[in-house]
Design a protein around this motif. Structure first.
Motif, mmCIF file in Angstrom:
data_model
loop_
_atom_site.group_PDB
_atom_site.id
_atom_site.type_symbol
_atom_site.label_atom_id
_atom_site.label_comp_id
_atom_site.label_asym_id
_atom_site.label_seq_id
_atom_site.Cartn_x
_atom_site.Cartn_y
_atom_site.Cartn_z
ATOM 1 N N ASN A 80 0.855 -1.192 0.000
ATOM 2 C CA ASN A 80 0.000 0.000 0.000
ATOM 3 C C ASN A 80 0.894 1.247 0.000
ATOM 4 N N SER A 81 0.952 1.920 -1.141
ATOM 5 C CA SER A 81 1.787 3.124 -1.228
ATOM 6 C C SER A 81 1.277 3.978 -2.368
ATOM 7 N N GLU A 82 1.402 5.289 -2.192
ATOM 8 C CA GLU A 82 1.011 6.185 -3.280
ATOM 9 C C GLU A 82 2.011 6.155 -4.421
ATOM 10 N N ASN A 83 3.256 5.761 -4.146
ATOM 11 C CA ASN A 83 4.304 5.710 -5.164
ATOM 12 C C ASN A 83 4.724 4.259 -5.397
ATOM 13 N N LEU A 84 5.337 4.007 -6.578
ATOM 14 C CA LEU A 84 5.805 2.672 -6.919
ATOM 15 C C LEU A 84 6.955 2.301 -6.001
ATOM 16 N N GLY A 85 6.859 1.136 -5.354
ATOM 17 C CA GLY A 85 7.896 0.703 -4.441
ATOM 18 C C GLY A 85 7.435 -0.501 -3.661
ATOM 19 N N ILE A 86 8.273 -0.953 -2.743
ATOM 20 C CA ILE A 86 7.936 -2.150 -1.963
ATOM 21 C C ILE A 86 7.772 -1.807 -0.481
ATOM 22 N N LYS A 87 7.531 -0.560 -0.174
ATOM 23 C CA LYS A 87 7.342 -0.157 1.220
ATOM 24 C C LYS A 87 5.870 -0.282 1.605
ATOM 25 N N ASN A 88 5.621 -0.094 2.904
ATOM 26 C CA ASN A 88 4.262 -0.116 3.455
ATOM 27 C C ASN A 88 3.525 -1.422 3.102
ATOM 28 N N ASP A 89 4.254 -2.544 3.169
ATOM 29 C CA ASP A 89 3.615 -3.826 2.894
ATOM 30 C C ASP A 89 2.891 -4.333 4.133
ATOM 31 N N SER A 90 1.895 -5.189 3.925
ATOM 32 C CA SER A 90 1.115 -5.780 5.011
ATOM 33 C C SER A 90 0.883 -7.260 4.705
ATOM 34 N N TYR A 91 0.644 -8.006 5.755
ATOM 35 C CA TYR A 91 0.478 -9.449 5.632
ATOM 36 C C TYR A 91 -0.825 -9.868 6.281
ATOM 37 N N THR A 92 -1.398 -10.911 5.678
ATOM 38 C CA THR A 92 -2.604 -11.508 6.272
ATOM 39 C C THR A 92 -2.458 -13.023 6.195
ATOM 40 N N VAL A 93 -2.606 -13.716 7.282
ATOM 41 C CA VAL A 93 -2.552 -15.180 7.346
ATOM 42 C C VAL A 93 -3.797 -15.649 8.086
ATOM 43 N N GLY A 94 -4.498 -16.647 7.476
ATOM 44 C CA GLY A 94 -5.714 -17.133 8.124
ATOM 45 C C GLY A 94 -5.940 -18.605 7.862
ATOM 46 N N ALA A 95 -6.785 -19.168 8.651
ATOM 47 C CA ALA A 95 -7.166 -20.574 8.496
ATOM 48 C C ALA A 95 -8.653 -20.706 8.752
ATOM 49 N N VAL A 96 -9.293 -21.562 7.922
ATOM 50 C CA VAL A 96 -10.727 -21.793 8.058
ATOM 51 C C VAL A 96 -10.960 -23.285 8.218
ATOM 52 N N LEU A 97 -11.655 -23.659 9.268
ATOM 53 C CA LEU A 97 -12.011 -25.058 9.518
ATOM 54 C C LEU A 97 -13.490 -25.248 9.207
ATOM 55 N N ASN A 98 -13.765 -26.232 8.348
ATOM 56 C CA ASN A 98 -15.146 -26.514 7.945
ATOM 57 C C ASN A 98 -15.424 -27.991 8.209
ATOM 58 N N TRP A 99 -16.455 -28.242 9.008
ATOM 59 C CA TRP A 99 -16.774 -29.632 9.360
ATOM 60 C C TRP A 99 -18.292 -29.756 9.487
ATOM 61 N N LYS A 100 -18.873 -30.521 8.553
ATOM 62 C CA LYS A 100 -20.313 -30.724 8.591
ATOM 63 C C LYS A 100 -20.667 -31.769 9.641
ATOM 64 N N ILE A 101 -21.586 -31.395 10.498
ATOM 65 C CA ILE A 101 -22.035 -32.323 11.530
ATOM 66 C C ILE A 101 -23.329 -33.009 11.099
ATOM 67 N N LEU A 102 -24.254 -32.253 10.584
ATOM 68 C CA LEU A 102 -25.547 -32.799 10.172
ATOM 69 C C LEU A 102 -25.765 -32.511 8.679
ATOM 70 N N ASP A 103 -26.148 -33.552 7.950
ATOM 71 C CA ASP A 103 -26.507 -33.358 6.534
ATOM 72 C C ASP A 103 -27.749 -34.156 6.165
ATOM 73 N N PHE A 104 -28.418 -34.727 7.191
ATOM 74 C CA PHE A 104 -29.680 -35.455 7.004
ATOM 75 C C PHE A 104 -29.528 -36.624 6.017
ATOM 76 N N GLY A 105 -28.381 -37.339 6.101
ATOM 77 C CA GLY A 105 -28.197 -38.570 5.323
ATOM 78 C C GLY A 105 -27.628 -38.406 3.935
ATOM 79 N N ALA A 106 -27.330 -37.186 3.526
ATOM 80 C CA ALA A 106 -26.828 -36.984 2.163
ATOM 81 C C ALA A 106 -25.472 -37.647 1.972
ATOM 82 N N ARG A 107 -24.585 -37.465 2.943
ATOM 83 C CA ARG A 107 -23.248 -38.053 2.812
ATOM 84 C C ARG A 107 -23.288 -39.574 2.877
ATOM 85 N N SER A 108 -24.069 -40.130 3.775
ATOM 86 C CA SER A 108 -24.157 -41.593 3.869
ATOM 87 C C SER A 108 -24.725 -42.202 2.592
ATOM 88 N N GLY A 109 -25.636 -41.502 1.954
ATOM 89 C CA GLY A 109 -26.176 -41.994 0.682
ATOM 90 C C GLY A 109 -25.117 -42.030 -0.406
#
Length: 338
Positions: free
Chosen positions: A166-195
């Motif tokens: 993020n900079s008004e001028n061309l360059g490699i300054k004012n950099d920022s980082y974002t690191v994330g993790a998402v956990l997805n686990w279906k508990i109920l699907d009303f038999g769709a997966r077993s089928g």
């Protein structure tokens, strides 16, 4: 891989059809020669009976019998010629050439006897038969489908890493980082997966049942073809011996008739036995070729390099070209000429 094995099976089936068509033409040529020999013999009997009738040795009924016999043999000869034309049409269909394209039989192909025992042939078929290999690969794919269906029960983790500048001028300054993790686990699907899992398992079980049925069918086919090839080889030996014996019997009967101590009926019967032996020998040649080629196909060995070809030096339809102890079979093949 299953589709590739299926393609290989289709190619071997086509090779078998080509070999069968070649063998059919060779057999038709041989039948034409057999009937031609019968026509020549019938003409000689007609001439002999006519001569003896004019000399007052035999009655006119013998002459009439010989003339009727000649007409019957000439009809059979024409039928053999028609069968030859039909066989050539069949080969044109397999080769995919126009109906009016001419070709001549000028080579011999050789199909060797499959070495080893019946049990060895069955083991070879299990290892190399492309249809069995295709089903094995379908089972591998079905197992993968079951694993894929069961994976929906497991949690899914998505990781994300992002870097921004993020900079008004061309360059490699004012950099920022974002690191994330998402956990997805279906508990109920009303038999769709077993089928989904149950359908995948059912597909695997069906393919495995198909495999067992295919193996049982293949083992039966290998055994049947193996025994048929052995029987055809034995029949070929017997028919060659029968031809020699019938030729001698016909020669002696003709001498006896010429001397007035036999009848035209007996002479025609011995000639009919000779014609039958010659025709059965041709049929035995065809059956042996067909059974050996089929056995090669069931064991997955029917490839172009499994059949050798040699230039035809003499007429291939000669019914006496094969020795009685032949371990390989010759049949005529064609080279197509425009």
């Amino acid at each position: 891989r299953a589709a590739q094995s299926g393609d290989r099976a289709a190619k071997q089936q086509l090779i078998l059809q080509v070999v069968t068509a070649y063998a059919g033409i060779d057999a038709a040529h041989a039948f034409v020669k057999v009937t031609q020999q019968a026509v020549e013999a019938a003409k000689s009997y007609r001439d002999l009976s006519n001569k003896m009738y004019l000399q007052g040795v035999v009655s006119k009924s013998d002459l009439l019998k010989s003339e009727v016999n000649l007409g019957d043999i000439q009809l059979r000869h024409q039928q053999a010629l028609d069968q030859l034309a039909d066989a050539k049409d069949g080969l044109r269909i397999v080769m995919g050439v126009p109906r009016n394209q001419h070709f001549e039989i000028n080579e011999l192909i050789r199909i060797n006897k499959l070495s080893g025992t019946l049990e060895e042939a069955r083991n070879l078929a299990l290892r190399n038969n492309p249809q069995i290999l295709a089903i094995d690969q379908q089972i591998d794919a079905a197992r993968s489908g079951v694993s894929s269906a069961r994976s929906v029960y497991k949690p899914h983790v998505n990781l994300m890493a992002q870097q921004d500048w993020n900079s008004e001028n061309l360059g490699i300054k004012n950099d920022s980082y974002t690191v994330g993790a998402v956990l997805n686990w279906k508990i109920l699907d009303f038999g769709a997966r077993s089928g989904q899992v149950e359908r995948a398992v059912a597909g695997l079980n069906a393919t495995q049942s198909k495999q067992q049925m295919a193996i049982n069918t293949l083992m039966s086919q290998v055994g049947k073809t193996w025994r048929a090839a052995q029987l055809a080889e034995y029949r070929l030996d017997l028919k060659k011996l029968a031809i020699s014996q019938s030729e001698e019997a016909t020669r002696l009967e003709k001498l006896r008739y010429a001397q007035g101590i036999s009848t035209m009926t007996n002479l025609l019967q011995t000639q009919a036995e000779l014609d039958k032996s010659r025709a059965e020998y041709v049929q035995a040649q065809y059956e042996l070729i067909l059974q050996r080629a089929t056995l090669l196909m069931t064991t997955g060995q029917l490839e172009p390099d499994a059949i050798s070809a040699t230039q035809l030096a003499t007429q291939s339809s000669d019914i006496n070209t094969l020795p009685a102890s032949a371990r390989s079979v010759d049949l005529s093949v064609s080279k197509v000429s425009q």
